[in-house]
Scaffold this active site. Structure first.
Site, PDB file in Angstrom:
ATOM      1  N   ARG A 171      13.123  -4.987   6.058  1.00  0.00           N
ATOM      2  CA  ARG A 171      13.622  -4.741   4.716  1.00  0.00           C
ATOM      3  C   ARG A 171      15.140  -4.832   4.611  1.00  0.00           C
ATOM      4  O   ARG A 171      15.702  -4.761   3.549  1.00  0.00           O
ATOM      5  CB  ARG A 171      13.135  -3.379   4.223  1.00  0.00           C
ATOM      6  CG  ARG A 171      12.926  -3.393   2.750  1.00  0.00           C
ATOM      7  CD  ARG A 171      11.973  -2.376   2.266  1.00  0.00           C
ATOM      8  NE  ARG A 171      12.157  -2.257   0.833  1.00  0.00           N
ATOM      9  CZ  ARG A 171      12.921  -1.368   0.265  1.00  0.00           C
ATOM     10  NH1 ARG A 171      13.534  -0.460   0.984  1.00  0.00           N
ATOM     11  NH2 ARG A 171      13.070  -1.343  -1.047  1.00  0.00           N
ATOM     12  N   HIS A 213       5.489   6.001  -3.002  1.00  0.00           N
ATOM     13  CA  HIS A 213       6.799   6.525  -3.372  1.00  0.00           C
ATOM     14  C   HIS A 213       6.657   7.964  -3.843  1.00  0.00           C
ATOM     15  O   HIS A 213       7.430   8.838  -3.472  1.00  0.00           O
ATOM     16  CB  HIS A 213       7.418   5.720  -4.516  1.00  0.00           C
ATOM     17  CG  HIS A 213       7.522   4.248  -4.258  1.00  0.00           C
ATOM     18  ND1 HIS A 213       7.313   3.321  -5.236  1.00  0.00           N
ATOM     19  CD2 HIS A 213       7.805   3.558  -3.134  1.00  0.00           C
ATOM     20  CE1 HIS A 213       7.482   2.110  -4.730  1.00  0.00           C
ATOM     21  NE2 HIS A 213       7.762   2.226  -3.451  1.00  0.00           N
ATOM     22  N   CYS A 244       0.835  -1.194   0.000  1.00  0.00           N
ATOM     23  CA  CYS A 244       0.000   0.000   0.000  1.00  0.00           C
ATOM     24  C   CYS A 244       0.875   1.251   0.000  1.00  0.00           C
ATOM     25  O   CYS A 244       2.096   1.176   0.095  1.00  0.00           O
ATOM     26  CB  CYS A 244      -0.910   0.011   1.216  1.00  0.00           C
ATOM     27  SG  CYS A 244      -0.015   0.207   2.769  1.00  0.00           S
ATOM     28  N   ALA A 258       3.279   1.546   2.772  1.00  0.00           N
ATOM     29  CA  ALA A 258       4.464   0.700   2.577  1.00  0.00           C
ATOM     30  C   ALA A 258       5.470   1.400   1.677  1.00  0.00           C
ATOM     31  O   ALA A 258       6.682   1.334   1.908  1.00  0.00           O
ATOM     32  CB  ALA A 258       4.058  -0.636   1.969  1.00  0.00           C
TER      33      ALA A 258
END
Lengths: 74, 494
Positions: free
Chosen positions: B96, B195, B62, B65
């Site tokens: 991550r 992003h 999403c 994220a």
């Protein structure tokens, strides 16, 4: 009306970018691309067309401008 | 099994789609394609960046994220508050593997989870007061932090909290940047919009504060570059950085793996922006090109062929000293590369790989596999856009499979038919395929290995691929009592 960005590609061609849709494409033709007039109707490689109000001189690229969608490919 | 022909691949897609209801079939057909290198524009053959269909199993994330996990999270000296209920932050915490240097909890905060832990009363009465309190608490508990970002989770947008106002007030009180990020999970169709939102928030809240550019006493040099879109997974950014430094460049900023706020503020002073992950950070590069006249190029540090190509392309933006430096770096590592290829190529030659990752890897790692004599027979993006596929078509062979936002079912069916020797995808796919008996590498987190970038990374990459594909465990998947007698007889005779 859409905000678009026009920049020079690696080969010196104009590249069109529509941030809202992440659409990047080369510009195949621009109506006015002279020392005293720049802009007008822009044709894209994907078949779309946009209209940018002509400017009195070629601007420093890249430039973000408002453009009117004349014929979108999608 | 040899490579599929175009007709076979088309038939395969058709066969897989058959189980869907008609409407879903029509929609999914647009996302699956057979690669044709002659196609200039990906949108003629594949549709991307569309909402996933309800009912199919997607592997997407999403917007939260994309912002907290990818772009903002690795900035190590800032504290990123997961603003909202506790789960989003906790389940994405430290997963991550963005490595960083520093003392966690003192001057770096990468693997910690800060959350406002919303309760019912915060939803009913709003969470602004809580956020203001958290900002002050953070300042008291972690005085060495350089700034705060507020990463919104879904409820923030739904209840209409004014995090911008709280952030502004907090920033004035602390005299440190407090960045509100409107990355509520429901925005957009995948992490990709996250992003974009994160990039925009860096542009609006870090590069310029109160409308003015940030002042600093940094003296720019002629060879300043920044690494953009390298998240230092398993140390990737470090193995990239040494190559750039060896060729004579000065790396001013790492975005955002092992990155700091100061580095990000200095980026508008560099001479060239180097973009590794185009998908997640092209936005800020385009902005810097327009506002600060900094050119940007995409580069690829996967596999020696692409590294050499990229080093030369980067050097072409500088003078002869750097160009000579690039050649020297390539020459220096050539013996090492030759040794790696000599060792592993014979073991990996001709193996076929299917990829399904996000961001840049579905096209960037192809070079790495090809350097080892392997072939990528299918690739796809979780959240790629048209411009990603434009770049992918040229990298992939003809008649190979392209799949966008592939569903769990489709991916399994493709693997059953194409029978690749290796699959590179994420943790959600890993155990399904391993249970099917197909060797698998996680290509998001490098399967807890890495780095894979740069020459040093290539050696590790080759070793990992070899130890996965040629692992003896794949031969003993069938238990003895299910083995066919003939096979046993042959084995005995041999």
């Amino acid at each position: 009306m859409a905000n678009i960005m026009i920049r020079r590609g690696a080969a010196g061609e104009y590249v069109f970018y529509l941030p809202k849709r992440d659409l990047e494409d080369t510009i195949t033709s621009m109506e006015f691309d002279q020392a005293d007039k720049w802009g007008g109707e822009i044709k894209l490689n994907n078949g779309g067309a946009y209209y940018v109000d002509p400017m009195p001189a070629p601007p420093k690229l890249p430039i973000s401008v408002r453009a009117r969608r004349m014929d979108a490919a999608e | 099994m040899s490579a599929l022909t175009r007709e076979e691949t088309e038939a395969l897609i058709k066969e897989v789609l058959e189980v869907y209801p008609e409407k879903a079939q029509k929609d999914r057909a647009k996302h699956l394609a057979v690669n044709d290198q002659s196609v200039e524009q990906s949108k003629k053959c594949i549709t991307s960046n569309r909402k996933s269909l309800p009912g199919v199993m997607t592997i997407r994330g999403c917007a939260y994220a994309g912002s907290k996990g990818v772009v903002w999270g690795p900035i190590k000296d800032m504290i990123h508050i997961s603003h909202g209920p506790v789960g989003c932050g906790q389940y994405s915490r430290a997963g991550r593997r963005n490595y960083y240097v520093g003392v966690t909890g003192v001057n770096t905060f990468g693997t910690m989870n800060f959350t406002s832990d919303f309760q019912e009363k915060d939803i009913v009465f709003g969470g602004d007061k809580k956020l203001a309190k958290i900002i002050n608490e953070i300042e008291g508990l972690f005085p060495l932090h350089k700034g705060i970002s507020v990463q919104s989770e879904c409820p923030i947008g739904l209840i209409g909290d004014d995090i911008e106002a709280v952030s502004k007030k907090g920033a004035a009180e602390l005299d440190k940047p407090v960045v509100p990020v409107r990355c509520e999970g429901f925005r957009g169709v995948s992490q990709s919009l996250g992003h974009h939102i994160a990039n925009d928030s860096i542009r609006d809240w870090v590069f310029s504060r109160d409308g003015k550019d940030v002042k600093s006493e940094f003296v720019p040099g002629p060879y300043d570059v920044s690494i953009i879109g390298d998240y230092n997974i398993g140390g990737d950014a470090w193995s990239s950085r040494i190559l750039l430094e060896e060729m004579g460049l000065r790396v001013v900023a790492q975005w955002s793996g092992d990155g700091t706020l100061a580095e990000i503020e200095l980026t508008p002073k560099v001479k060239l922006n180097l973009i590794h992950c185009y998908r997640s950070m092209n936005y800020i590069a385009r902005h810097m090109e327009e506002k600060y006249s900094i050119p940007w190029i995409e580069y690829n540090f996967f596999g020696p062929t692409k590294i050499a190509e990229s080093l030369r392309a980067i050097a072409a933006h500088f003078d002869d000293k750097i160009k000579a430096g690039a050649e020297a770096v390539i020459a220096k590592y050539q013996p090492m590369v030759d040794a790696v290829i000599a060792k592993y190529r014979t073991r990996l030659e001709g193996k076929r790989v299917m990829l399904y990752v996000g961001g840049l890897r579905p096209r960037h790692v192809i070079g790495s596999y090809e350097d080892l004599g392997m072939e990528v027979v299918g690739t796809g993006y979780e959240f790629g856009h048209n411009d990603d596929y434009d770049r992918t078509i040229k990298e992939m062979g003809n008649a190979t499979l392209l799949y966008d936002d592939v569903t769990g079912f489709e991916f399994e069916e493709f693997v059953k038919k194409v029978k690749p020797d290796l699959i590179g995808s994420g943790i959600k796919e890993k155990y399904i395929f391993q249970k099917m008996g197909v060797p698998f590498r996680q290509m998001h987190s490098w399967d807890y290995s890495g780095p894979y970038h740069g020459y040093d990374g290539f050696a590790i990459f080759a070793r990992d691929m070899d130890m996965t594909i040629n692992n003896p465990c794949w031969k003993i998947l069938t238990p003895p009592w299910q083995k066919k007698p003939e096979a046993e007889a042959i084995a005995k005779a041999a």
